[in-house]
Design a protein around this motif. Structure first.
Motif, PDB file in Angstrom:
ATOM      1  N   GLN A  53       0.855  -1.029   0.125  1.00  0.00           N
ATOM      2  CA  GLN A  53       0.027   0.102   0.022  1.00  0.00           C
ATOM      3  C   GLN A  53       0.833   1.338   0.029  1.00  0.00           C
ATOM      4  OE1 GLN A  53      -3.233  -0.213  -0.599  1.00  0.00           O
ATOM      5  NE2 GLN A  53      -3.074  -2.311  -0.790  1.00  0.00           N
ATOM      6  N   GLN A  54       1.858   1.267   0.725  1.00  0.00           N
ATOM      7  CA  GLN A  54       2.744   2.398   0.706  1.00  0.00           C
ATOM      8  C   GLN A  54       3.679   2.558  -0.631  1.00  0.00           C
ATOM      9  OE1 GLN A  54       5.578   1.500   3.884  1.00  0.00           O
ATOM     10  NE2 GLN A  54       4.545   2.698   5.494  1.00  0.00           N
ATOM     11  N   LEU A  55       3.989   1.415  -1.379  1.00  0.00           N
ATOM     12  CA  LEU A  55       4.522   1.730  -2.528  1.00  0.00           C
ATOM     13  C   LEU A  55       3.381   2.245  -3.714  1.00  0.00           C
ATOM     14  CD1 LEU A  55       6.726  -1.339  -2.683  1.00  0.00           C
ATOM     15  CD2 LEU A  55       7.577   0.962  -2.705  1.00  0.00           C
ATOM     16  N   LEU A  56       2.201   1.482  -3.495  1.00  0.00           N
ATOM     17  CA  LEU A  56       1.292   1.844  -4.417  1.00  0.00           C
ATOM     18  C   LEU A  56       0.681   3.400  -4.427  1.00  0.00           C
ATOM     19  CD1 LEU A  56      -0.834  -1.429  -4.525  1.00  0.00           C
ATOM     20  CD2 LEU A  56       0.315  -0.219  -6.406  1.00  0.00           C
ATOM     21  N   ALA A  57       0.574   4.073  -2.984  1.00  0.00           N
ATOM     22  CA  ALA A  57       0.363   5.257  -2.894  1.00  0.00           C
ATOM     23  C   ALA A  57       1.407   6.297  -3.393  1.00  0.00           C
ATOM     24  CB  ALA A  57       0.135   5.346  -1.355  1.00  0.00           C
ATOM     25  N   LYS A  58       2.775   5.844  -3.227  1.00  0.00           N
ATOM     26  CA  LYS A  58       3.556   6.765  -3.701  1.00  0.00           C
ATOM     27  C   LYS A  58       3.586   6.760  -5.429  1.00  0.00           C
ATOM     28  CE  LYS A  58       7.052   6.074   0.083  1.00  0.00           C
ATOM     29  NZ  LYS A  58       8.571   5.600   0.248  1.00  0.00           N
ATOM     30  N   GLU A  59       3.355   5.565  -5.719  1.00  0.00           N
ATOM     31  CA  GLU A  59       3.326   5.726  -7.506  1.00  0.00           C
ATOM     32  C   GLU A  59       2.067   6.338  -7.771  1.00  0.00           C
ATOM     33  OE1 GLU A  59       3.237   1.836 -10.520  1.00  0.00           O
ATOM     34  OE2 GLU A  59       1.547   2.120  -9.259  1.00  0.00           O
ATOM     35  N   THR A  60       0.892   6.284  -7.333  1.00  0.00           N
ATOM     36  CA  THR A  60      -0.522   6.581  -7.655  1.00  0.00           C
ATOM     37  C   THR A  60      -0.176   8.157  -8.126  1.00  0.00           C
ATOM     38  OG1 THR A  60      -1.690   4.659  -6.678  1.00  0.00           O
ATOM     39  CG2 THR A  60      -2.872   6.716  -7.121  1.00  0.00           C
ATOM     40  N   GLU A 118       4.986 -18.651 -11.021  1.00  0.00           N
ATOM     41  CA  GLU A 118       4.607 -18.340  -9.640  1.00  0.00           C
ATOM     42  C   GLU A 118       5.273 -17.045  -9.890  1.00  0.00           C
ATOM     43  OE1 GLU A 118       3.761 -21.917  -6.608  1.00  0.00           O
ATOM     44  OE2 GLU A 118       5.723 -20.841  -6.587  1.00  0.00           O
ATOM     45  N   ILE A 119       4.570 -15.935  -9.064  1.00  0.00           N
ATOM     46  CA  ILE A 119       5.052 -14.601  -8.633  1.00  0.00           C
ATOM     47  C   ILE A 119       4.653 -14.392  -7.471  1.00  0.00           C
ATOM     48  CG2 ILE A 119       4.796 -13.578 -11.180  1.00  0.00           C
ATOM     49  CD1 ILE A 119       2.259 -12.448 -10.181  1.00  0.00           C
ATOM     50  N   THR A 120       5.539 -13.674  -6.678  1.00  0.00           N
ATOM     51  CA  THR A 120       5.519 -13.159  -5.314  1.00  0.00           C
ATOM     52  C   THR A 120       5.633 -11.750  -4.968  1.00  0.00           C
ATOM     53  OG1 THR A 120       6.895 -15.153  -4.722  1.00  0.00           O
ATOM     54  CG2 THR A 120       6.781 -13.501  -3.103  1.00  0.00           C
ATOM     55  N   ASP A 121       4.503 -11.214  -4.395  1.00  0.00           N
ATOM     56  CA  ASP A 121       4.410  -9.799  -4.061  1.00  0.00           C
ATOM     57  C   ASP A 121       5.364  -9.341  -3.036  1.00  0.00           C
ATOM     58  OD1 ASP A 121       3.070 -10.277  -1.621  1.00  0.00           O
ATOM     59  OD2 ASP A 121       1.249  -9.680  -2.511  1.00  0.00           O
ATOM     60  N   VAL A 122       5.466  -8.021  -2.781  1.00  0.00           N
ATOM     61  CA  VAL A 122       6.318  -7.522  -1.812  1.00  0.00           C
ATOM     62  C   VAL A 122       5.975  -7.841  -0.464  1.00  0.00           C
ATOM     63  CG1 VAL A 122       7.073  -5.502  -3.135  1.00  0.00           C
ATOM     64  CG2 VAL A 122       5.247  -5.126  -1.635  1.00  0.00           C
ATOM     65  N   ASP A 123       4.642  -8.300  -0.199  1.00  0.00           N
ATOM     66  CA  ASP A 123       4.470  -8.688   1.132  1.00  0.00           C
ATOM     67  C   ASP A 123       4.617 -10.171   1.383  1.00  0.00           C
ATOM     68  OD1 ASP A 123       3.585  -6.075   1.551  1.00  0.00           O
ATOM     69  OD2 ASP A 123       1.734  -6.566   0.302  1.00  0.00           O
ATOM     70  N   GLY A 124       5.338 -10.959   0.237  1.00  0.00           N
ATOM     71  CA  GLY A 124       5.639 -12.388   0.422  1.00  0.00           C
ATOM     72  C   GLY A 124       4.349 -13.180  -0.098  1.00  0.00           C
ATOM     73  N   ASN A 125       3.315 -12.702  -0.374  1.00  0.00           N
ATOM     74  CA  ASN A 125       2.249 -13.617  -0.801  1.00  0.00           C
ATOM     75  C   ASN A 125       2.707 -14.193  -2.461  1.00  0.00           C
ATOM     76  OD1 ASN A 125       0.474 -12.962   1.180  1.00  0.00           O
ATOM     77  ND2 ASN A 125       0.204 -10.823   0.159  1.00  0.00           N
ATOM     78  N   VAL A 126       2.462 -15.279  -2.515  1.00  0.00           N
ATOM     79  CA  VAL A 126       2.951 -16.163  -3.779  1.00  0.00           C
ATOM     80  C   VAL A 126       1.463 -16.675  -4.479  1.00  0.00           C
ATOM     81  CG1 VAL A 126       4.004 -18.270  -4.685  1.00  0.00           C
ATOM     82  CG2 VAL A 126       4.761 -17.125  -2.374  1.00  0.00           C
ATOM     83  N   TYR A 127       1.450 -16.074  -5.606  1.00  0.00           N
ATOM     84  CA  TYR A 127       0.577 -16.579  -6.529  1.00  0.00           C
ATOM     85  C   TYR A 127       0.813 -17.473  -7.900  1.00  0.00           C
ATOM     86  CZ  TYR A 127      -1.370 -12.416  -4.140  1.00  0.00           C
ATOM     87  OH  TYR A 127      -1.491 -11.341  -3.284  1.00  0.00           O
ATOM     88  N   ILE A 128      -0.134 -18.399  -8.023  1.00  0.00           N
ATOM     89  CA  ILE A 128       0.250 -19.003  -9.503  1.00  0.00           C
ATOM     90  C   ILE A 128      -0.285 -17.843 -10.615  1.00  0.00           C
ATOM     91  CG2 ILE A 128      -0.604 -20.763 -11.008  1.00  0.00           C
ATOM     92  CD1 ILE A 128      -1.173 -22.645  -8.434  1.00  0.00           C
ATOM     93  N   ASP A 129       0.503 -17.787 -11.597  1.00  0.00           N
ATOM     94  CA  ASP A 129       0.529 -16.816 -12.639  1.00  0.00           C
ATOM     95  C   ASP A 129      -0.296 -17.493 -13.966  1.00  0.00           C
ATOM     96  OD1 ASP A 129       0.519 -14.822 -14.388  1.00  0.00           O
ATOM     97  OD2 ASP A 129       2.692 -14.727 -14.583  1.00  0.00           O
ATOM     98  N   LEU A 130      -1.524 -16.755 -14.034  1.00  0.00           N
ATOM     99  CA  LEU A 130      -2.501 -17.467 -15.295  1.00  0.00           C
ATOM    100  C   LEU A 130      -2.444 -16.519 -16.133  1.00  0.00           C
ATOM    101  CD1 LEU A 130      -5.292 -19.242 -13.081  1.00  0.00           C
ATOM    102  CD2 LEU A 130      -3.093 -20.090 -13.977  1.00  0.00           C
ATOM    103  N   LEU A 131      -1.627 -15.410 -16.319  1.00  0.00           N
ATOM    104  CA  LEU A 131      -1.601 -14.344 -17.325  1.00  0.00           C
ATOM    105  C   LEU A 131      -0.233 -14.385 -17.806  1.00  0.00           C
ATOM    106  CD1 LEU A 131      -2.990 -11.756 -18.456  1.00  0.00           C
ATOM    107  CD2 LEU A 131      -2.164 -10.373 -16.246  1.00  0.00           C
ATOM    108  N   ALA A 132       0.671 -14.951 -17.196  1.00  0.00           N
ATOM    109  CA  ALA A 132       2.196 -14.940 -17.935  1.00  0.00           C
ATOM    110  C   ALA A 132       2.464 -13.505 -18.378  1.00  0.00           C
ATOM    111  CB  ALA A 132       2.133 -15.698 -19.208  1.00  0.00           C
ATOM    112  N   SER A 133       2.291 -12.422 -17.531  1.00  0.00           N
ATOM    113  CA  SER A 133       2.536 -11.046 -18.007  1.00  0.00           C
ATOM    114  C   SER A 133       2.080 -10.678 -19.306  1.00  0.00           C
ATOM    115  CB  SER A 133       4.073 -10.879 -17.968  1.00  0.00           C
ATOM    116  OG  SER A 133       4.259  -9.567 -18.130  1.00  0.00           O
ATOM    117  N   ALA A 134       0.833 -10.846 -19.567  1.00  0.00           N
ATOM    118  CA  ALA A 134       0.097 -10.610 -20.740  1.00  0.00           C
ATOM    119  C   ALA A 134       0.710 -11.382 -21.969  1.00  0.00           C
ATOM    120  CB  ALA A 134       0.111  -9.054 -21.115  1.00  0.00           C
TER     121      ALA A 134
END
Length: 448
Positions: A8-15, A38-54
């Motif tokens: 949220q802090q990073l997104l607030a700065k970017e927005t 798989e991708i991992t966000d800055v909070d450590g959450n891991v996701y299976i990527d079904l988009l393959a970065s478009a």
């Protein structure tokens, strides 16, 4: 909640500094790393990527062979402009990529930085070779965001709103997609009707002998993962050949093994005159190419299509390694095999849940329509509920056209990860069916 603060802090700065035009909004995450599917966000959450970065990371995230190629090349030479001098990896890649093109005879190519400028190049070379000005493209198309590419696109009003006049000489005809099929209409009747709509401009105001090129996505990407009927493709191809019009295909989204073949046009038994390639060409690094028949590609002289960084040493080294991985790990065959499993799963779910409409799967390349059972029309709200719930359960998927699930995982996804994905969908589908899902607070911001 404390961990989420990092994102949220990073997104607030970017927005505060990022233009609204620069991102199609979906989920409030900041991605830190990726491995395979798989991708991992800055909070450590891991996701299976079904988009393959478009569909730009068909070889998965941070593949060791590609990482090594990038690192080794960066240590030797990061950049020297190919506009003036060749580099070793670029000189090696050019004939290797040309040999993969589904075009007979002598083939040549030119480098770019994105799929957008590769589609701009199709316009340039087609006009130069034919001496004609007009371009025919299709509704639902996404060809990119540079002025030429955005002019031939037709997937979002925000790609034309307030930025005109766009490139002149562009005529758009209907793409033959499922939403245009009439009740009880046979495939032959559908093809004939759509071909009649294609011909209408030529019969009323567009002289065929003034058209340079027909540009089409054989399988539309952002238009909903939709494959044109083969009979239709052959009709418009034959029309082009009969009238001296070049036939060009956009392989930016659907190429590089995505559909179980190197190029989506190979599903049709048709050879294009020109084609655009990007996205997964260098596993997501900024590299594109326009490839075509030699005489077409040499109808212009420099610097009609030169860029300072296009085809630079690092991106071309990454592309060489990408081709290695696709070939050595048999990713075309893998896309076919795992795509069949995905098709079987979604067709099974379709029989169970009346809100699942058409299921389209071409290798690991799928569009799944979410519809209202009462009307049979697309249900954007239900789709947003579903994709957000899938995200909460640990997978990244987005929507297209409001009501289409975009299923494009990296081709290196494992069967175990694929099965885990199916379990996630099982839960999300069942919760939607039971009325347990609600829209996220920012639902009006989500999607195209």
């Amino acid at each position: 909640m404390g961990q989420q603060k990092n994102s949220q802090q990073l997104l607030a700065k970017e927005t505060a500094v990022l233009s609204k035009a620069a991102r199609v909004k979906y989920y409030d995450i900041v991605i830190e790393s990726g491995s395979g599917a798989e991708i991992t966000d800055v909070d450590g959450n891991v996701y299976i990527d079904l988009l393959a970065s478009a569909s730009s990371t068909n070889t998965g995230h941070s593949h060791p062979h590609i990482v090594q190629a990038i690192q080794e090349q960066a240590a030797k030479l990061i950049q020297y402009t190919p506009a003036y001098f060749a580099s070793a990896p670029e000189a090696e890649l050019a004939p290797r990529l040309a040999a993969l093109a589904p075009i007979s005879g002598d083939v040549a190519l030119a480098w770019g930085n994105s799929g957008s400028d590769a589609n701009d190049a199709i316009i340039k070379f087609a006009r130069a070779y034919t001496g004609r000005q007009n371009i025919v493209s299709f509704t639902g198309a996404y060809h990119g965001s540079t002025y030429g590419a955005i002019s031939v696109s037709a997937v979002s009003l925000n790609m034309s709103r307030k930025i005109g006049p766009l490139l002149p000489g562009v005529v758009k005809v209907p793409y033959p997609d499922p939403w245009q099929r009439l009740s009880g209409e046979s495939n032959d009747e559908f093809v004939d009707r759509m071909f009649a709509a294609f011909k209408q401009p030529f019969e009323t105001y567009l002289p065929a002998d003034e058209v340079a090129v027909i540009l089409i996505e054989p399988i539309q990407g952002d238009g909903g993962i939709i494959k044109a009927p083969t009979a239709y493709m052959k009709k418009i191809y034959n029309f082009a050949k009969a009238n001296g019009i070049l036939f060009a295909v956009d392989e930016v989204n659907q190429g590089m093994g995505r559909t179980g073949k190197w190029w989506s046009i190979e599903h049709f038994g048709i050879e294009p005159d020109l084609m655009s390639v990007g996205k997964s060409l260098a596993s997501g690094l900024p590299l594109s190419a326009v490839i075509g028949k030699d005489e077409i590609m040499n109808s212009l002289g420099s610097p009609a299509h030169t860029f300072t960084t296009a085809g630079n040493p690092v991106t071309t080294a990454a592309a060489l390694a990408t081709i290695d991985v696709i070939e050595d790990e048999h990713l075309l065959e893998r896309s076919v095999k795992l795509g069949a499993l995905a098709k079987e799963y979604f067709e099974s779910a379709q029989k169970k849940y009346n809100f699942i409409g058409d299921v389209r799967m071409y290798g690991l390349d799928g569009g799944i329509d979410i519809i209202s059972p009462e009307t049979g029309k697309g249900d954007d709200e239900a789709t947003t509920k579903l994709i957000y719930r899938v995200f909460e359960l640990g997978a990244i998927i987005i929507s297209l056209r409001g009501n289409v699930l975009r299923f494009q995982p990296p081709l290196v996804i494992t069967e175990a990860q694929l099965n885990k994905t199916f379990h996630i969908f099982d839960q999300a589908f069942e919760e939607l069916y039971q009325g347990k899902l609600s829209l996220p607070a920012n639902a009006d911001e989500i999607g195209w």
